[in-house]
Design an enzyme around this catalytic site. Structure first.
Site, PDB file in Angstrom:
ATOM      1  CG  ASP A   7      -1.511   1.232   1.322  1.00  0.00           C
ATOM      2  OD1 ASP A   7      -2.663   2.065   0.198  1.00  0.00           O
ATOM      3  OD2 ASP A   7      -2.224   1.628   2.284  1.00  0.00           O
ATOM      4  CB  SER A   8       0.338   4.933  -0.797  1.00  0.00           C
ATOM      5  OG  SER A   8      -1.228   5.449  -0.003  1.00  0.00           O
ATOM      6  CB  CYS A  70      -3.209   0.653  -2.344  1.00  0.00           C
ATOM      7  SG  CYS A  70      -2.960   3.228  -2.552  1.00  0.00           S
ATOM      8  CD  GLU A 150      -3.695   8.645   7.968  1.00  0.00           C
ATOM      9  OE1 GLU A 150      -2.435   9.450   8.004  1.00  0.00           O
ATOM     10  OE2 GLU A 150      -3.504   8.204   6.685  1.00  0.00           O
ATOM     11  CB  CYS A 182     -10.525   4.731   0.032  1.00  0.00           C
ATOM     12  SG  CYS A 182      -9.006   5.279   1.258  1.00  0.00           S
ATOM     13  CG  HIS A 184      -7.082   5.400   5.245  1.00  0.00           C
ATOM     14  ND1 HIS A 184      -6.298   5.231   4.627  1.00  0.00           N
ATOM     15  CD2 HIS A 184      -6.194   6.942   6.428  1.00  0.00           C
ATOM     16  CE1 HIS A 184      -5.488   5.503   5.388  1.00  0.00           C
ATOM     17  NE2 HIS A 184      -5.033   5.921   5.899  1.00  0.00           N
TER      18      HIS A 184
HETATM   19  N1  DGN Z   1      -4.534   4.218   0.276  1.00  0.00           N
HETATM   20  C1  DGN Z   1      -4.587   4.300  -0.311  1.00  0.00           C
HETATM   21  C2  DGN Z   1      -6.466   4.194  -1.390  1.00  0.00           C
HETATM   22  O1  DGN Z   1      -6.949   3.010  -0.945  1.00  0.00           O
HETATM   23  O2  DGN Z   1      -6.323   4.744  -1.840  1.00  0.00           O
HETATM   24  C3  DGN Z   1      -5.388   6.137   0.451  1.00  0.00           C
HETATM   25  C4  DGN Z   1      -4.302   6.934   1.141  1.00  0.00           C
HETATM   26  C5  DGN Z   1      -3.138   7.849  -0.138  1.00  0.00           C
HETATM   27  O3  DGN Z   1      -2.580   7.225  -0.726  1.00  0.00           O
HETATM   28  N2  DGN Z   1      -4.145   8.861  -0.532  1.00  0.00           N
END
Ligand code: DGN
Length: 264
Positions: A7-8, A70, A150, A182, A184
């Site tokens: 993931d990012s 991600c 977050e 997403c 989150h």
């Molecule tokens: N992990 C990213 C997503 O699922 O789109 C969210 C966080 C990001 O890179 N902005």
């Protein structure tokens, strides 16, 4: 051999959590690009270059399958990951989420909430239409949800008001299913359920874990558990402030074995 999940940033730990629950025997290697998050605002070329480095790192760990946790990476670089991975199963949140949404909807009208990049890429709508061209898809970007999650404001008045505002266009129409597009957003499930009781929520972390289970079974790659308890390793490109607290919230358990690595 482990499943590689990436993931990012920390958000992909919602996928790790779902995988641990669905496939409790499997070893997992996680990489979160915490030094370079967010990907959501970067160009396609940059995201592709970062993703190639991450996949290279995963292959060094001799992974047997890859999970693109991600949505932003899946939206713009999923095809590149599949090219590099060859015959290895590659699962991603968008394919799994789109299919689950189509299974869940009764009226073929699906809402998608995600980051700006994911919404702009149109990847969910494309994937849904690939299976069912008649489905109606309404996507809404909800960028404020990432910082709110977050911050840990999962049941907070500010988050509730933000959700009400974002959900307005979806609730005004007759969508019956909502994809949490997403990493989150699964943490907001209880709040979203209260704010949109008529919508069936599709949690792409759960649906991706289910797809991973099916793919491993099909390829004869399931771990039979004879090697002892599973091994979990977490790699990140930076250990930012409050990483432990935030990470544990996503993972739902204590976060150990975290190591910092530099890619590229
Ligand atoms: N992990 C990213 C997503 O699922 O789109 C969210 C966080 C990001 O890179 N902005």
């Amino acid at each position: 051999r482990p499943i590689g999940v990436f993931d990012s940033g920390v958000g992909g730990l919602t996928n790790v959590r779902a995988l641990m629950e669905r496939l409790p025997m499997e070893n997992i290697v996680y990489f979160g690009d915490t030094a370079r998050v967010p990907y959501g605002v970067k160009s396609r070329a940059t995201i592709e270059a970062f993703t190639a480095q991450i996949v290279g790192f995963m292959l060094q760990h001799d992974v047997k399958a890859l999970v693109i946790a991600c949505n932003t990476i899946a939206a713009v670089a999923g095809h590149k990951v599949r090219q590099t991975a060859g015959n290895m199963p590659v699962l991603d949140v968008i394919s799994a989420g789109a299919q689950a949404a189509l299974e869940a909807t009764r009226n073929n009208h699906i809402g998608v909430i995600a980051t700006n990049t994911t919404v702009n890429s149109n990847a969910y709508a494309r994937e849904i239409h690939r299976h069912n061209p008649a489905a109606r898809v309404r996507s809404v970007a909800c960028p404020l949800f990432v910082p709110l999650v977050e911050e840990g404001w999962l049941d907070h008045e500010v988050t509730r008001l933000t959700a009400r505002e974002y959900l307005k266009p979806l609730l005004a129409e007759d969508a019956d299913t909502l994809v949490l597009g997403c990493t989150h957003y699964p943490l907001l499930k209880p709040l979203l359920r209260r704010e949109a009781p008529g919508l069936t929520l599709v949690d792409s972390a759960d649906t991706t874990a289910e797809a991973a289970a099916r793919a491993l079974q099909k390829h004869g790659l399931l771990n039979d558990g004879t090697g002892g308890p599973p091994d979990y390793r977490f790699y990140v490109s930076d250990i930012p402030l409050r990483f432990q607290t935030i990470g544990e919230r996503f993972l739902g358990r204590s976060l150990q074995q975290v190591e910092m690595v530099t890619l590229g």
